[in-house]
Design an enzyme around this catalytic site. Structure first.
Site, PDB file in Angstrom:
ATOM      1  N   GLU A  27       0.833  -1.204   0.000  1.00  0.00           N
ATOM      2  CA  GLU A  27       0.000   0.000   0.000  1.00  0.00           C
ATOM      3  C   GLU A  27       0.870   1.257   0.000  1.00  0.00           C
ATOM      4  OE1 GLU A  27      -4.007  -1.017   2.328  1.00  0.00           O
ATOM      5  OE2 GLU A  27      -2.196  -1.419   3.520  1.00  0.00           O
ATOM      6  N   TYR A  59     -17.199  25.692  -1.196  1.00  0.00           N
ATOM      7  CA  TYR A  59     -16.977  24.256  -1.405  1.00  0.00           C
ATOM      8  C   TYR A  59     -15.591  23.976  -1.970  1.00  0.00           C
ATOM      9  CZ  TYR A  59     -22.124  24.416  -1.465  1.00  0.00           C
ATOM     10  OH  TYR A  59     -23.440  24.663  -1.184  1.00  0.00           O
ATOM     11  N   ILE A  78      -7.020   4.346   8.148  1.00  0.00           N
ATOM     12  CA  ILE A  78      -7.959   5.332   7.620  1.00  0.00           C
ATOM     13  C   ILE A  78      -8.656   6.076   8.759  1.00  0.00           C
ATOM     14  CG2 ILE A  78      -8.221   4.322   5.332  1.00  0.00           C
ATOM     15  CD1 ILE A  78     -10.816   2.993   6.239  1.00  0.00           C
ATOM     16  N   GLU A  79      -8.639   5.518   9.956  1.00  0.00           N
ATOM     17  CA  GLU A  79      -9.137   6.238  11.121  1.00  0.00           C
ATOM     18  C   GLU A  79      -8.317   7.517  11.337  1.00  0.00           C
ATOM     19  OE1 GLU A  79      -8.577   3.007  10.817  1.00  0.00           O
ATOM     20  OE2 GLU A  79      -9.876   1.825  12.133  1.00  0.00           O
ATOM     21  N   LYS A 105     -12.257   2.966   1.420  1.00  0.00           N
ATOM     22  CA  LYS A 105     -11.080   2.344   0.810  1.00  0.00           C
ATOM     23  C   LYS A 105     -11.575   1.149  -0.010  1.00  0.00           C
ATOM     24  CE  LYS A 105      -6.563   0.702   2.419  1.00  0.00           C
ATOM     25  NZ  LYS A 105      -5.740   0.504   3.608  1.00  0.00           N
TER      26      LYS A 105
END
Length: 128
Positions: A27, A59, A78-79, A105
């Site tokens: 990764e 935005y 990813i936390e 993910k």
């Protein structure tokens, strides 16, 4: 759901980013696509009444802040990515009262035929 997450909100979904986040060496080396979904609690009454962008949050500027937080450093979880995004948005945009951020993910290294792995964090300004 807590009462803190009610009221007006800006919603941005499917913000796509390429990143190198993850636990495994592959990764880090190869990277993969991630998607970020946001709900930002902000009082939009004045913006709605005046049709004035200065009474809201742009935005495009939100996207830029998310991109910088997402790509700023490599993280294993990813936390941690979601937390970094939420923290950056609170710092950049004082009118935001609460945030829901989901990081998806779709190519997580698990045996799934379809779908994605994701985390969703709910944060209120001023709370841990």
């Amino acid at each position: 759901m807590s009462d803190a997450f009610t009221g007006d909100r800006i919603i941005l979904n499917d913000l796509g980013f390429f990143g190198y986040h993850g636990v495994f060496p592959e990764e880090e080396r190869l990277g993969q696509r991630f998607y970020v979904d946001l709900e930002l609690g902000i009082d939009l009454a004045q913006a709605a009444a005046t049709d004035d962008l200065a009474a809201s949050v742009n935005y495009g500027k939100i996207y830029e802040a998310v991109e910088a937080a997402f790509t700023g450093r490599r993280m294993k979880l990813i936390e941690a990515v979601a937390h970094n995004v939420a923290t950056a948005l609170f710092e950049a945009f004082p009118p935001i009262r609460w945030i829901k951020v989901r990081v998806r993910k779709p190519e997580a290294p698990i045996a799934m035929v379809r779908g994605y792995a994701a985390v969703e964090l709910h944060r209120v300004r001023g709370e841990a």
